[in-house]
Each structure stands twice: as structure tokens, then as C-alpha cells.
Design a protein around this motif. Sequence first.
Motif, PDB file in Angstrom:
ATOM      1  N   THR A  10     -46.120  -9.739  49.651  1.00  0.00           N
ATOM      2  CA  THR A  10     -45.580  -9.373  48.356  1.00  0.00           C
ATOM      3  C   THR A  10     -45.696 -10.538  47.371  1.00  0.00           C
ATOM      4  N   PRO A  47     -50.922  -7.615  40.553  1.00  0.00           N
ATOM      5  CA  PRO A  47     -49.941  -6.574  40.897  1.00  0.00           C
ATOM      6  C   PRO A  47     -48.773  -6.493  39.917  1.00  0.00           C
ATOM      7  N   THR A 101     -54.038 -11.882  54.415  1.00  0.00           N
ATOM      8  CA  THR A 101     -53.045 -10.938  53.872  1.00  0.00           C
ATOM      9  C   THR A 101     -53.186  -9.537  54.473  1.00  0.00           C
TER      10      THR A 101
END
Length: 484
Positions: A2, A149, A318
Amino acid sequence: MTPAIVITVIAGYFALLLIISRMASRKADGSSFVNAGRRTPWPVVAFGMIGAAISGVTFVSVPGMVAAGSYAYLQMVLGFIVGYAVIAFALIPMFYRRGLISIYGYLESRYGRSAYRSGAWFFLLSKMSGAAVRFFVVCVVLQELVFGPLGIPFIFNVIVTIALIWLYTARSGVKAVIWTDTLKSFCLIMSVILCIYFIARGMGNDLSSLAGAVADHPTSRVFFFDDPMASGYFWKQFVAGIFLAIAMTGLDQDMMQRTLACPDYRQSQKNMLVSSLLQFVVVALFLVLGTVLVMFVENTDGVGMPARSDSLFSVVATHGSMPVIVGVLFILGLISAAYSAAGSALTSLTTSYTIDIMGHNDPSHPRHVTVRRRVHLVMSCVMGLVIIAFYYISNSDAISAVYTLASYTYGPILGLFVFGMISRRRVRDRWVPLVCVLAPVMAWMTTRLLDHLTGYQTGFELLLINAGYTIAGLWLARDARSNK
């Protein structure tokens, strides 16, 4: 992973940088900014130079280039070791003997003011373009993991990261750079080792079985003697590595600022020789990591090789099957490489422009400090603009872009120093800038002609061609009266 985790890692690392910078700025003066007062122990400089030589580009691009080029890069790193020895025994004693603050001061005493300015300008161009390419890679990764993002544009990403770097280098300069390099080297080495361990464990390998699997994998080939026409041919890579090390370390104000921070030339020589061996080991670890990443892609369903080889490490680190710690280690290694490399580049750019171009060569003068701070801010802004420009025009792996740019911009610097040290002939100083400009143009034309006529692929030996044209131009521009 995240964005919150990434931001937390960056914030924690940046807090460490600020603490180190604050400690380094205590009792700091102009001399501390440019050479740390020449009081830094050589083991500290040597360990820190591992990180200095390994930027964010190395961290993401070297593992990625394994898929197409195997371990051919290690051939060049072997050449680096020889090049560092030349620096240690030929250049370092001369720089200490002359008491240089900027190494380009040698060019003024050897040729004249025009040559001095030419060398300084080509360094500024070399370091600005190279540092921007290196930091560009980091900004791209941060854009993919954090800013993208969150809907934040790339330009804002660059502004934030450049501002952070300016903040921790503005006061303490090279003194902070040396100590942050030490932190960076530790983070880089631990990140690579632990990433290899966790990724291998995720594929069901222990360290003993992993060693055999890496050795048997086709990407682990090191030496290439079969095709002299190819850019990866051993002797082309090895010889180019020697001269790239001399040009990009020994004739680079950024790298030599660290080395000249040692108390005397003998300690500086120890630093140079030890750091070259350490760098070889660390680069080898990066290449092993590259093979492990390729193995992961080959053995994991739903994961393919990314279009850009520079993205391979981030894609695997990731991936959902990887523990969070791998992603954290990737970010930690990346930002430690990026912030330290960009910080040292800004410091050296500021030093060179202030001393070599503007002529403020007394670090203790109050006016020097005022001018230096303004120049530091301007250099930060220029670097940000170059990064943004490269974002829109780049289409190659970053490590190749760095060395290609260096071959064009460091060639004249290498030629100036080599001619000055091997010949006593005087040169018409006013012609030196023209020689330095024409040499890269002639080198570019030569590479195109060789490819068109013979199919020969010019690799990083482009630097030698460029330096050769510079030396030839200086010989033609010699002062006939000095030859009598």
C-alpha cells in the motif's frame, strides 16, 4: 504494498537523514561543505563509497538487465578495479600535492582559464544529466507505488523528492554526504542480501540449493569472448570499464570530494583500493539478485517479464505472493540509494559552479556561503526540470542511458587530463572549448559510420573514441613556440 507503507518507510529514512545532516552541520563552515575539513577516516569513506558508486539506477536497472545481458556488466566492473588503481597512484597524489578544492583547478595551471572553464562546464553537464537519469528511475518507481495510486502527477512527485534532498544537503554539504553514504551502503547491502533470501525461500530454495540453481541458470554467464563486434564483448567492456572508472570517479568532482576528505593522500589511496573491491562484491550480489528475479518470473504463474527491464525488481518485490518485508526492503534500498546519490550530486554541482564558474574559491569567505546557498537552490531546480524532461523522452534501460551520456560528456574531460599528464606541449588555450565541443560530435559520427559500414556495435568504448578525438584536437591546437 500500500502507498501508506511506502510513505512510512520514506518518512523513517528521511528522518534519519535529517538527524545525520544536523549532526554533520555542527561547527560546519565552508571547508566542511566542500571537503569535510579533510578529517574523515579512510575506512568511513571507503565503506560509504560503495553506496556512492551504486545509485538508484544500479538498484533497479542492474538486476533487470540480467534477463537480456546476463552478467556481462561484471566484465566492466573488473575494469573498474584497474581504473581505481590508476586513480589511487596517478591522480590522488597529484590532487593532494596541489591542494586542490576543485580538481578542475589542475586544468587552469596546465592549459589556461578557457580549458579550466571547459572542464568545469563538461563536468556540470555530465553530473547533471547522469544524476537526473539516476534519480528519474526512483521517481518512476515512487510514481507507480505511491503517487500514481493517489492520483498525484509525476511533476509533483519530482518536486517533493528534490525538495527533500535539498533540505538535508543545504548546510552541511559533503560532510553530510559522507556519513549518509555510510548509512546508504549498509541499507543497500542488507536490502539485497535479504531480498535474495526471502525471494528464494518463497520459491522453495534454501541458500545451498539456490547457489546451484543460479550457477546453472543461463543468465549467470559472465564472460563473452565469442563476438568482437558485439557491445558485450569482454575486452570492449573491460577496457571501457578502466577508463569509465578513471573518468567517472577520478575526474569527477562528486566522487573525488569524498576521497579528498581523507587527511592525506595515503589514506585516500587505501580508501580507493578497498572501495573498488567492495564495489565488485556488491555488484555481483545485484546480478545474483537479477537471476533470482528471473527465476521467480519463470516459475510463477501470472507473472511475466515487464516491458521495461528496470521494472523487474519492483514487480517481483511487490507481488502478492511475496511477504511485505520484501517490498519494504526494496523501498528502503531504493530510496537510500536515490537520496544519497542525488544529494552528493547536488553538493558537487554546487561546489563546482561556485568555485570553477563563478570564481568564489575561498570557502571561508562570508560571500562564498551566500552565493553557494543560492547556487544550491538553482541546481536543485535544474535537476528537477531535467528529470521531468527525461521522463517524456526515455525509452531505454537507465544504466545504459547513464553510461552512454557519460561517454559523450566525460570524454573531453578524460582527454584534457590525459594529454596534460602525458605531454608537456603547450596548447592555445582559446581553442580548447572548440576542441571539447567538436570531440563528442566526431565521436557520434564515428559510431554511426562504423555501424553503417561494418555493422560494428559501439559500446561503452565510445568514451575512448571521444577522449581520443579530444587528445588529437589538443595536439592540433598546440602552441608551436613551445615545441622549440
